[in-house]
Scaffold this motif. Sequence first.
Motif, PDB file in Angstrom:
ATOM      1  N   ASN A 153     -14.192   2.274   5.087  1.00  0.00           N
ATOM      2  CA  ASN A 153     -12.839   2.653   4.669  1.00  0.00           C
ATOM      3  C   ASN A 153     -12.648   4.165   4.729  1.00  0.00           C
ATOM      4  OD1 ASN A 153     -11.845   0.084   4.209  1.00  0.00           O
ATOM      5  ND2 ASN A 153     -12.478   0.041   2.074  1.00  0.00           N
ATOM      6  N   THR A 154     -13.683   4.909   4.373  1.00  0.00           N
ATOM      7  CA  THR A 154     -13.613   6.369   4.450  1.00  0.00           C
ATOM      8  C   THR A 154     -13.364   6.819   5.888  1.00  0.00           C
ATOM      9  OG1 THR A 154     -15.094   6.614   2.541  1.00  0.00           O
ATOM     10  CG2 THR A 154     -14.890   8.500   4.023  1.00  0.00           C
ATOM     11  N   LYS A 155     -14.063   6.207   6.813  1.00  0.00           N
ATOM     12  CA  LYS A 155     -13.884   6.547   8.231  1.00  0.00           C
ATOM     13  C   LYS A 155     -12.493   6.135   8.726  1.00  0.00           C
ATOM     14  CE  LYS A 155     -18.809   6.325   9.375  1.00  0.00           C
ATOM     15  NZ  LYS A 155     -19.884   5.585  10.086  1.00  0.00           N
ATOM     16  N   GLU A 156     -11.995   4.996   8.242  1.00  0.00           N
ATOM     17  CA  GLU A 156     -10.646   4.546   8.633  1.00  0.00           C
ATOM     18  C   GLU A 156      -9.590   5.525   8.130  1.00  0.00           C
ATOM     19  OE1 GLU A 156      -9.477   2.129  10.477  1.00  0.00           O
ATOM     20  OE2 GLU A 156     -11.294   0.975  10.907  1.00  0.00           O
ATOM     21  N   LEU A 157      -9.773   6.054   6.919  1.00  0.00           N
ATOM     22  CA  LEU A 157      -8.833   7.038   6.385  1.00  0.00           C
ATOM     23  C   LEU A 157      -8.854   8.319   7.227  1.00  0.00           C
ATOM     24  CD1 LEU A 157      -9.423   6.574   2.551  1.00  0.00           C
ATOM     25  CD2 LEU A 157      -7.247   6.248   3.741  1.00  0.00           C
ATOM     26  N   GLU A 158     -10.025   8.729   7.623  1.00  0.00           N
ATOM     27  CA  GLU A 158     -10.136   9.908   8.492  1.00  0.00           C
ATOM     28  C   GLU A 158      -9.442   9.646   9.825  1.00  0.00           C
ATOM     29  OE1 GLU A 158     -14.267  10.828   8.834  1.00  0.00           O
ATOM     30  OE2 GLU A 158     -14.529  11.157   6.689  1.00  0.00           O
ATOM     31  N   ALA A 159      -9.624   8.420  10.355  1.00  0.00           N
ATOM     32  CA  ALA A 159      -8.988   8.061  11.628  1.00  0.00           C
ATOM     33  C   ALA A 159      -7.469   8.008  11.502  1.00  0.00           C
ATOM     34  CB  ALA A 159      -9.531   6.709  12.109  1.00  0.00           C
ATOM     35  N   ALA A 160      -6.988   7.752  10.276  1.00  0.00           N
ATOM     36  CA  ALA A 160      -5.536   7.692  10.044  1.00  0.00           C
ATOM     37  C   ALA A 160      -4.935   9.082   9.872  1.00  0.00           C
ATOM     38  CB  ALA A 160      -5.243   6.844   8.806  1.00  0.00           C
ATOM     39  N   GLY A 161      -5.763  10.120   9.982  1.00  0.00           N
ATOM     40  CA  GLY A 161      -5.250  11.489   9.957  1.00  0.00           C
ATOM     41  C   GLY A 161      -5.456  12.233   8.656  1.00  0.00           C
TER      42      GLY A 161
END
Length: 392
Positions: A153-161
């Motif tokens: 989830n942390t990586k997904e948040l980073e990917a979301a900008g």
Amino acid sequence: MGRSADYTIQGFLYQFNLTLSELLKASDDSVITIEGIVEDIEVASFAGTKAIQCKYHETQDNYTPSIIYDPLLQMMKHFKSNPGAKIKYHLFAHFPNSPSVVVSDVEIKAALITKNKDLKKLAAEAAGVDIDGFLKVFTFSIKPKYDTLMEENTKELEAAGFNKEEVETLFYPNAIQIIADLSIKHDANLRKISKKDFLEELRRIRSTAVSQWTLALKTRKKILETRHKQLKASLGVNARLRHLIIFPKFLKDFDNQIVLFIKSFIDKYHFKVAHIQTPLFALDVPQDFFDQIAERLIGKDVIPNHGRLVRTFTEAHFFREPLVQKDKKEFVLRLIRWDDYKNLQTKVKADDVFVIGDGDITNLDVKDVNLEILATENFDEIKYMIGISNVY
């Protein structure tokens, strides 16, 4: 997990993380219902509805089918009651020693004839379900352990900008808090949120949520340190009117700590001549306990104004300015019960309202007020966050 997280909180946090995963992977127009009436998570899109349940069993040594009978029966009952609905049922679970599990008609039939007395009623309501039809719209998935899901989830948040440097201490805990807040709303329609709205709300937040949920995360220490830094600037301003609302229900050792805490706050933030705004403390305690606290403060030479000349509270007496003789003030704080505070019609609003502990402030007027919620159970952590001490 954090030191204050028991297995119940752990299960909810796993569920919230699954919800966050669904949100971050959904299309922008997908609408997510958190803690659905039947399912834990429901994701609705133009393709239909995805109904999800999740079960987290990190301490379960071995998987047995009976562990999932409850969610299976709930889904079968829902499927039976909603013929023709475009609903796909997903059961997500984590079992430490079970990398893969198959759910077939064997497990379905066994669930329907369970001997578990707590599930008898539910099994009777699901009886007669079209098993083959249900299995066509049902999938079962073993999900990763909590730590792995959190990292994803942390990586997904980073990917979301979202800024990588702030994800761990700002955006990730606040994402969990948004989901937790939605999950407790009684009306299912108020528990709906789209990915687009969720991300927009998350981007607007500039202070880290402090609650039983965020402090149960592995990043508890970093969250406390970040909150300490965030509050430092406004607390360093001399002329700010501060109200502190304190709910003792979950605060550890409240009786022994409350007077020391109030005195520490006054000693730190209301001792200079330049400190012209008298702080207000609203305590959610019974009247007799309130009176005891007032008397104990006087015993520490911390003189409160509690709005009473003798026994009757008067707002005019409460909001008068203290008499000052040389460097000695008549009183150094206003002290009021929460039940009285929430009914006040104040002419001047506070600059900052600190809510300490866990309490309902739903109807409190906080428009044009800087609201800071510090819902921890530990006075040492509160003192650290608001700069009274440098350790916790």
